[in-house]
Scaffold this motif. Sequence first.
Motif, PDB file in Angstrom:
ATOM      1  N   LYS A  35       0.808  -1.138  -0.056  1.00 20.40           N
ATOM      2  CA  LYS A  35      -0.006  -0.155   0.059  1.00 20.40           C
ATOM      3  C   LYS A  35       0.742   1.336  -0.020  1.00 20.40           C
ATOM      4  N   THR A  36       2.086   1.336   0.567  1.00 25.15           N
ATOM      5  CA  THR A  36       2.815   2.540   0.687  1.00 25.15           C
ATOM      6  C   THR A  36       3.625   2.719  -0.414  1.00 25.15           C
ATOM      7  N   ARG A  37       3.771   1.761  -1.430  1.00 25.49           N
ATOM      8  CA  ARG A  37       4.617   2.208  -2.693  1.00 25.49           C
ATOM      9  C   ARG A  37       3.995   2.073  -3.969  1.00 25.49           C
ATOM     10  N   TRP A  38       4.013   3.079  -4.546  1.00 24.54           N
ATOM     11  CA  TRP A  38       3.514   3.141  -6.039  1.00 24.54           C
ATOM     12  C   TRP A  38       4.291   2.147  -6.993  1.00 24.54           C
ATOM     13  N   ASN A  39       5.416   1.864  -6.810  1.00 27.34           N
ATOM     14  CA  ASN A  39       6.187   1.045  -7.790  1.00 27.34           C
ATOM     15  C   ASN A  39       5.781  -0.201  -7.569  1.00 27.34           C
ATOM     16  N   SER A  40       5.001  -0.835  -6.279  1.00 27.44           N
ATOM     17  CA  SER A  40       4.574  -2.043  -6.275  1.00 27.44           C
ATOM     18  C   SER A  40       3.475  -2.339  -6.978  1.00 27.44           C
ATOM     19  N   THR A  41       2.479  -1.271  -7.045  1.00 26.68           N
ATOM     20  CA  THR A  41       1.371  -1.457  -7.807  1.00 26.68           C
ATOM     21  C   THR A  41       1.693  -1.500  -9.442  1.00 26.68           C
ATOM     22  N   LEU A  42       2.740  -0.791  -9.862  1.00 23.88           N
ATOM     23  CA  LEU A  42       3.143  -0.974 -11.263  1.00 23.88           C
ATOM     24  C   LEU A  42       3.656  -2.222 -11.274  1.00 23.88           C
ATOM     25  N   GLN A  43       4.374  -2.735 -10.557  1.00 23.31           N
ATOM     26  CA  GLN A  43       5.151  -4.341 -10.465  1.00 23.31           C
ATOM     27  C   GLN A  43       4.071  -5.143 -10.627  1.00 23.31           C
ATOM     28  N   LEU A  44       2.881  -5.154  -9.712  1.00 23.60           N
ATOM     29  CA  LEU A  44       1.816  -6.011  -9.754  1.00 23.60           C
ATOM     30  C   LEU A  44       1.143  -5.921 -11.042  1.00 23.60           C
ATOM     31  N   LEU A  45       1.046  -4.964 -11.646  1.00 22.80           N
ATOM     32  CA  LEU A  45       0.173  -4.886 -13.054  1.00 22.80           C
ATOM     33  C   LEU A  45       1.022  -5.387 -14.002  1.00 22.80           C
TER      34      LEU A  45
END
Length: 120
Positions: A35-45
């Motif tokens: 939740k605290t890292r925008w990069n992790s959302t991009l990596q997930l997608l």
Amino acid sequence: MLAMLIMLTPGLRNEFIDCQKAKVRNAVLHVLDVKTRWNSTLQLLERAYQLREVTCEWLKNPTSSKFQPLFTTQNVWMHVMDVLWPFLYWTLWMLKRHSVTQHHVITVYHDMFNHMHGVM
């Protein structure tokens, strides 16, 4: 949602890995979001997009076919990537900077808002 569902139980995870064994040397799983890292959302997608064919195969299994409505179509993927691409670009650009980036903030936000207005 589908990535979280696959990672939910060892049985679903193992079925997903088994779908990959005939096609790839090293099976991979989805990346979960932090939740605290925008990069992790991009990596997930990005990982979910890379695994879309395997996910489609996995959904053909009788035990996982009930999750078919959660599968994202190619058309939806293209819209999501079109919206998010500038955010990825600017995020990575700012991470690579080794100097103060405050004077770039207005330019970056201006570009992002212009992009979002264009998408809408």
